[in-house]
Design a protein around this motif. Structure first.
Motif, PDB file in Angstrom:
ATOM      1  N   ILE A 408      -1.664  -4.801  -1.414  1.00 40.93           N
ATOM      2  CA  ILE A 408      -2.043  -3.632  -0.518  1.00 40.93           C
ATOM      3  C   ILE A 408      -1.818  -4.033   0.737  1.00 40.93           C
ATOM      4  O   ILE A 408      -1.563  -3.463   1.895  1.00 40.93           O
ATOM      5  N   ALA A 409      -1.924  -5.460   1.200  1.00 38.52           N
ATOM      6  CA  ALA A 409      -1.900  -5.875   2.160  1.00 38.52           C
ATOM      7  C   ALA A 409      -0.759  -6.132   2.649  1.00 38.52           C
ATOM      8  O   ALA A 409       0.025  -5.891   3.891  1.00 38.52           O
ATOM      9  N   ALA A 410       1.060  -5.886   1.865  1.00 35.01           N
ATOM     10  CA  ALA A 410       2.538  -6.068   1.550  1.00 35.01           C
ATOM     11  C   ALA A 410       2.512  -4.554   2.112  1.00 35.01           C
ATOM     12  O   ALA A 410       3.294  -4.102   3.267  1.00 35.01           O
ATOM     13  N   TYR A 411       2.006  -3.951   1.357  1.00 30.64           N
ATOM     14  CA  TYR A 411       1.957  -1.993   1.646  1.00 30.64           C
ATOM     15  C   TYR A 411       1.010  -1.918   3.020  1.00 30.64           C
ATOM     16  O   TYR A 411       1.824  -1.364   3.999  1.00 30.64           O
ATOM     17  N   THR A 412       0.037  -1.722   3.562  1.00 28.44           N
ATOM     18  CA  THR A 412      -0.808  -1.731   5.308  1.00 28.44           C
ATOM     19  C   THR A 412       0.202  -2.068   5.950  1.00 28.44           C
ATOM     20  O   THR A 412       1.003  -1.552   7.042  1.00 28.44           O
ATOM     21  N   SER A 413       1.136  -3.682   5.922  1.00 31.14           N
ATOM     22  CA  SER A 413       2.014  -3.781   6.935  1.00 31.14           C
ATOM     23  C   SER A 413       2.784  -3.617   7.181  1.00 31.14           C
ATOM     24  O   SER A 413       3.494  -4.342   8.078  1.00 31.14           O
ATOM     25  N   THR A 414       4.078  -3.147   6.421  1.00 27.27           N
ATOM     26  CA  THR A 414       5.216  -2.711   6.009  1.00 27.27           C
ATOM     27  C   THR A 414       5.479  -1.018   6.133  1.00 27.27           C
ATOM     28  O   THR A 414       5.706  -0.462   6.264  1.00 27.27           O
ATOM     29  N   LYS A 415       3.969  -0.230   6.015  1.00 22.19           N
ATOM     30  CA  LYS A 415       3.512   1.545   5.702  1.00 22.19           C
ATOM     31  C   LYS A 415       4.332   1.689   6.660  1.00 22.19           C
ATOM     32  O   LYS A 415       5.196   2.922   7.066  1.00 22.19           O
ATOM     33  N   ASN A 416       4.673   1.315   8.120  1.00 21.22           N
ATOM     34  CA  ASN A 416       4.743   1.873   9.740  1.00 21.22           C
ATOM     35  C   ASN A 416       6.697   2.193   9.618  1.00 21.22           C
ATOM     36  O   ASN A 416       6.965   2.733   9.916  1.00 21.22           O
ATOM     37  N   VAL A 417       6.973   0.437   8.740  1.00 20.36           N
ATOM     38  CA  VAL A 417       8.283   0.531   8.810  1.00 20.36           C
ATOM     39  C   VAL A 417       9.054   1.273   7.649  1.00 20.36           C
ATOM     40  O   VAL A 417      10.159   2.199   8.451  1.00 20.36           O
ATOM     41  N   ALA A 418       8.252   1.148   6.890  1.00 19.31           N
ATOM     42  CA  ALA A 418       8.992   3.357   5.727  1.00 19.31           C
ATOM     43  C   ALA A 418       8.864   3.966   6.113  1.00 19.31           C
ATOM     44  O   ALA A 418       9.265   5.132   5.670  1.00 19.31           O
ATOM     45  N   ALA A 446       4.894   0.823  -6.625  1.00 18.90           N
ATOM     46  CA  ALA A 446       5.144   0.912  -7.412  1.00 18.90           C
ATOM     47  C   ALA A 446       4.587   0.301  -8.483  1.00 18.90           C
ATOM     48  O   ALA A 446       3.969   0.632  -9.578  1.00 18.90           O
ATOM     49  N   TYR A 447       3.621  -1.107  -8.104  1.00 22.30           N
ATOM     50  CA  TYR A 447       2.519  -1.658  -8.525  1.00 22.30           C
ATOM     51  C   TYR A 447       1.684  -0.503  -8.591  1.00 22.30           C
ATOM     52  O   TYR A 447       0.472  -0.209  -9.930  1.00 22.30           O
ATOM     53  N   ASN A 452      -2.102   3.324 -11.844  1.00 24.28           N
ATOM     54  CA  ASN A 452      -2.449   4.322 -11.394  1.00 24.28           C
ATOM     55  C   ASN A 452      -3.708   4.223 -10.693  1.00 24.28           C
ATOM     56  O   ASN A 452      -4.689   4.717 -10.815  1.00 24.28           O
ATOM     57  N   LEU A 453      -3.323   3.724  -9.618  1.00 23.55           N
ATOM     58  CA  LEU A 453      -4.114   3.939  -7.919  1.00 23.55           C
ATOM     59  C   LEU A 453      -3.391   5.065  -7.341  1.00 23.55           C
ATOM     60  O   LEU A 453      -2.849   4.506  -6.667  1.00 23.55           O
TER      61      LEU A 453
END
Length: 511
Positions: A408-418, A446-447, A452-453
């Motif tokens: 979740i931390a990785a997703y939140t911090s890199t979402k803007n880049v994506a 992918a995780y 199924n989240l």
């Protein structure tokens, strides 16, 4: 003998070190060697593994750690550390050291001494001098990604706290050198004292005894090879050589002089005595003591006591417990297996202590009756297995919670880049520039999909849930630990009583 070398790097290109480990380089200029097509040439042989990197490469794991904790943003920051363990060239022939075994030793060394750091462990079969010295490169990212258990040699919070940077201080290097010595002694490899470089005192008589012995051994081995047989020994050792090796293997582990003398007597049947401030050693099968001054500087009284004191300060002191008991030794079986009379003296003394401790324990717990002892053992076994099952279940839930928080931390911090990638004018260039962030984002997505989240829980909720699980685990783990300790002690006590009466019965029959 194994040596330890440390190199710190300020290079922000984490892929450079992996390139060096995998591809051939000129020994003097450091430039990559190219083949006829102009492509980099792979090394002829190497073994490479990564630790603490998860599903990422070493470079990506280090970049993510830097971004997460805001470290290594300046040009002069140390980005990584490299430790090189070079083994003695003789170990390959004399002690059957191969690359896979060296790699396993390097992985063990890395796991025990650099926990929490992304790491590469790579073994090469030879050095620049072509002497045949197998060596292991251990490269770690400078930022620790998780908090670890504090060990006795750790002095400052940076040595165990999450998000702190590794520092190779004088005390750290001393600890690592001792670890290398113990690693080699445990694996049966050649090793010297990396702390003091104690000098062996080889007399002229011993030198010529070595030469003559080696010549005879070579001739005998040549005759065996001609007959199609494999030689069992390739290097000749004098009595003093063997004695030095045996004393050294004990010296680096003992923490007191009593412990030192007991281990020598137990493991090798070597008696040690002090006379007029000097030490002498009596190997098994000899009648005359050998003085320490004829073995080397590190075997005299002052050096031995200094080493023992350093070991005691470095290793945590075991807390003495009144109900701690040891298992009785079958002395006759050991003697039949070839143990010396020195070992027999030590074993008799040990058995007396162990049986006294056994009786004290059973009296304190009111378990002198055999039926009561068996009933208590059955109760503890049930309690032990029940607590262990709960602890394992809680550990699995904690692991999932920790992984989820990380993603979740990785997703939140890199979402803007994506999101920026979708509108980038040059997607390929943008992808290359932000490879680490996009890799972390896709791994997190992918995780979530695999589990199924569809709706992510809040980090605060996950943190509170993790704390609750940790609290429950601590409670059940304490029950598991207490029941296990008492169960092992009572089983050992039961076995000691049975062994004691069996030996008494045998003695009466012989009479």
């Amino acid at each position: 003998m194994a040596t330890l070398k440390h190199i710190s790097s300020k290079n922000s290109d984490y892929t450079a070190i992996e390139t060096y480990l995998v591809y051939q380089h000129d020994a003097f200029t450091g430039k990559q060697l190219l083949d006829e097509q102009g492509k980099p040439k792979l090394r002829d042989s190497y073994v490479l593994d990564t630790l603490e990197c998860g599903d990422f490469s070493f470079a990506t794991a280090c970049l993510l750690a830097n971004r997460k904790y805001g470290k290594n943003t300046q040009h002069g920051d140390i980005k990584s550390h490299q430790y090189i363990i070079s083994f003695d060239p003789r170990d390959a022939a004399d002690n059957s050291l191969i690359m896979e075994k060296a790699q396993a030793l390097g992985l063990k060394f890395c796991e025990e001494n650099f926990p929490g750091h992304p790491a590469i462990v790579c073994t090469h079969p030879d050095g620049h001098n072509h002497s045949g010295n197998i060596h292991v490169h251990i490269v770690i990212g400078s930022v620790r990604t998780r908090e670890v258990e504090r060990k006795p040699y750790m002095q400052k919070p940076r040595d165990w706290r999450e998000g702190m940077k590794h520092s190779s201080t004088a005390q750290t290097m001393r600890h690592l050198r001792v670890e290398v010595m113990e690693l080699c002694e445990g694996a049966g490899l050649y090793q010297i004292d990396l702390l003091n470089g104690s000098k062996e005192r080889v007399s002229e008589a011993e030198y010529w005894a070595r030469r003559r012995g080696q010549q005879k051994l070579d001739l005998a081995n040549a005759a065996l090879a001609a007959a199609g047989q494999q030689p069992k020994q390739k290097k000749f050792e004098t009595v003093k050589d063997t004695l030095r090796k045996q004393i050294s293997s004990v010296l680096y582990r003992a923490t007191s002089f009593e412990d030192f003398s007991d281990r020598l007597l137990q493991q090798y049947g070597i008696a040690v005595k002090e006379s007029r401030g000097r030490l002498s050693y009596l190997p098994s099968g000899r009648t005359k003591f050998i003085r320490a001054k004829h073995l080397g500087d590190k075997f005299d009284k002052a050096a031995v006591l200094a080493t023992l004191q350093a070991n005691a300060e470095r290793k945590p002191k075991a807390q003495f417990k009144q109900d701690t008991i040891g298992k009785l030794i079958d002395i006759q079986a050991k003697l039949a297996a070839g143990k010396s009379t020195g070992y027999e003296r030590w074993a008799k003394k040990y058995n007396l202590k162990a049986m006294a401790q056994t009786l004290i324990l059973l009296q304190e717990k009111d378990l002198l009756n055999e039926d009561a002892l068996n009933q208590r053992i059955a109760e503890l076994e049930t309690k032990y297995h029940d607590a262990l099952a709960v602890v394992k279940d809680l550990e699995g839930r904690m692991k999932f919670s920790k992984e989820l928080r990380y993603h979740i931390a990785a997703y939140t911090s890199t979402k803007n880049v994506a999101q920026q990638l979708k509108t980038a004018k040059r997607p390929a260039a943008f992808e290359e520039q932000h490879r680490a962030e996009l890799t972390a984002y896709r791994a997190a997505a992918a995780y979530f999909k695999a589990n199924n989240l569809t709706k992510l829980p809040s980090p605060k909720k996950l943190e509170a849930e993790y704390a609750q699980l940790a609290s429950e685990k601590a409670k059940f783990y304490e029950q598991y630990k207490e029941s296990k300790e008492e169960l092992l002690k009572l089983k050992t006590a039961k076995q000691n009583v049975a062994s004691f009466f069996r030996e008494e019965e045998q003695t009466q029959q012989e009479r």
